[in-house]
Design an enzyme around this catalytic site. Structure first.
Site, mmCIF file in Angstrom:
data_model
loop_
_atom_site.group_PDB
_atom_site.id
_atom_site.type_symbol
_atom_site.label_atom_id
_atom_site.label_comp_id
_atom_site.label_asym_id
_atom_site.label_seq_id
_atom_site.Cartn_x
_atom_site.Cartn_y
_atom_site.Cartn_z
ATOM 1 N N HIS A 185 51.379 -6.094 -96.933
ATOM 2 C CA HIS A 185 50.206 -5.366 -96.284
ATOM 3 C C HIS A 185 50.095 -5.747 -94.711
ATOM 4 O O HIS A 185 50.297 -6.963 -94.551
ATOM 5 C CB HIS A 185 48.736 -5.485 -96.965
ATOM 6 N N GLU A 201 47.880 -0.723 -104.268
ATOM 7 C CA GLU A 201 48.642 0.269 -105.273
ATOM 8 C C GLU A 201 49.513 -0.373 -106.351
ATOM 9 O O GLU A 201 49.856 0.488 -107.222
ATOM 10 C CB GLU A 201 49.931 0.831 -104.024
#
Ligand code: ACO
Length: 392
Positions: free
Chosen positions: A271, A329
């Site tokens: 991320h 996700e």
């Protein structure tokens, strides 16, 4: 005189050439991502607090008005959202056309663009009308996804209901059956969890578009385009494919090592902002565990846990210092599969939740923001002379 403030070779070498890391582009009361501590704050609340307690509609109100609604305000909001569920005729035609030839995210972008058709005055940018547009978008994006899916699968359309939440109605319109309570709860948790997330790429896109005094529908269609990419909202499908391909917990580590060695990105890991585990991953894992008794997905969850462990370990060894952990996700993929959603509807379902955040950011930017117009550093040649085409 340089227009970028870059005056020396040293400045030039240090100039940013990447993705605006660390640059503040807006002041917002909507959400904050503390990537070092792994904390996501939405209008003052930790995401866990909201995900465990609030309905999606409450969070929509929170994002638009900065306070959780009273019982009366919630009822008024729910009634307004329900009243917008029926799609304009032109939008239904757009759904039918998109269902014949387009993939889900392209379809969603195309169909959402048509929603301006029943706007009372597209030129009027007053706050009240923009709030109504936000309400219509939050109410209609899930209806569009469900209608598109029914049409592309050759199934009859299921008309929206007027007696249930966004999460329940979406599952009902997708399947034509009363959704189990546990599934509605799981989807509600998901929508709350992804409703807003700082200055992510799609939200930034929406704010850039809003900053030009363009309209709410344009901002949301632009955001949908940004969300579609696999480095943003397009990862849960590939994450699920990866977990399914690994198949057995014992195979996870070797599979991950080979993938990383061959230069592949592990989907659902890493991320831009989080340097610890994405707090949304834990919330979604818990929601998936809670559903597992009904869906019999315990084995898949155990496999995912091992894939996560192995992935974090392999990435720590191969990309030391990067702190690559699972992101939202990864468990999105498992939770949405448990809900029975087809894999290619994962990103559109993300869009359903994030429409709350996009519209809130547009409303906020329209109130207080300026035109977003950054600069680039030109690194090409200058002063070239034009050569006629036949002399080149
Ligand atoms: N697998 C393997 N390597 C990775 C991964 C990954 N998932 N993520 C980052 N890296 C590596 C990069 O290859 C790079 O290594 P290098 O410097 O040796 O070339 C380094 O870590 C830094 O990567 P960047 O791409 O510069 O980091 P950035 O902040 O731009 O990346 C991103 C963030 C795009 C999410 C990235 O981690 C990624 O591609 N993840 C996989 C896709 C994914 O899960 N997307 C969903 C994100 S969550 C969301 O948007 C809702």
């Amino acid at each position: 005189m340089s227009t970028t403030g870059i005056t020396s070779e040293k400045d030039r070498a240090n100039a940013p050439n990447t993705g605006l890391e660390g640059i503040v582009v807006a002041r917002t009361e909507l959400s904050d991502v503390d990537g070092q501590a792994g904390v996501l704050t939405v209008c003052g609340y930790d995401i866990e607090e909201l995900a465990h307690n609030a309905t999606y509609e409450e969070v929509v109100h929170l994002l638009w008005h900065r306070v959780l609604p009273t019982a009366n305000e919630l009822q008024v909001l729910q009634e307004r959202l329900i009243s917008y569920r029926r799609l304009p005729e032109e939008t239904q035609i757009a759904c039918a056309a998109a269902a014949r030839r387009m993939g889900p995210m392209d379809a969603l972008q195309f169909i959402v663009g048509s929603l301006i058709v029943d706007d009372p005055d597209p030129e009027d940018e007053s706050y009240d009308l923009n709030l109504m547009r936000a309400e219509k978008l939050v109410a209609r994006v899930p209806v569009i996804v469900a209608m598109y899916h029914r049409l592309r699968s050759g199934q009859p359309i299921v008309e929206p209901r007027e007696d249930c939440s966004i999460a329940a109605n979406f599952l009902y319109q997708l399947t034509g059956a009363e959704p189990p309570v546990g599934e509605v709860k799981g989807l509600n948790t998901y929508l709350v969890t992804v409703a807003d997330h700082g200055m992510n790429a799609s939200t930034f896109s929406a704010r850039v578009i809003a900053s030009t005094a363009s309209d709410m529908y344009s901002a949301v269609t632009g955001a949908l385009g940004a969300l579609k990419g696999s480095l943003h909202g397009g990862a849960p499908g590939p994450a699920l494919e990866m977990i399914e391909e690994i198949g057995e917990p014992e195979r996870a580590e070797a599979w991950m090592r080979e993938a990383v060695a061959s230069g592949k990105r592990l989907m659902g890991f890493g991320h831009r902002v989080y340097k610890v585990r994405d707090p949304r991953a834990e919330v979604l894992y818990e929601a998936a565990v809670a559903l597992a008794d009904e869906t019999g997905e315990q084995e898949a969850l155990a496999l995912a846990r091992e894939v996560e462990r192995a992935g974090v370990q392999v990435l720590a060894e191969s990309k030391p210092g990067r702190n690559l952990n699972t992101n939202v996700e990864f468990y999105t993929a498992l939770l949405l599969r448990e809900l029975g959603l087809p894999q290619d509807l994962f990103t559109p379902t993300f869009a359903i939740g994030r429409t709350a955040g996009w519209t809130a950011h547009v409303l906020e930017h329209q109130k207080s923001g300026r035109l977003i117009r950054p600069q680039s550093e030109y690194v090409g040649p200058r002063g070239l002379r034009y050569t006629p085409v036949l002399e080149r």
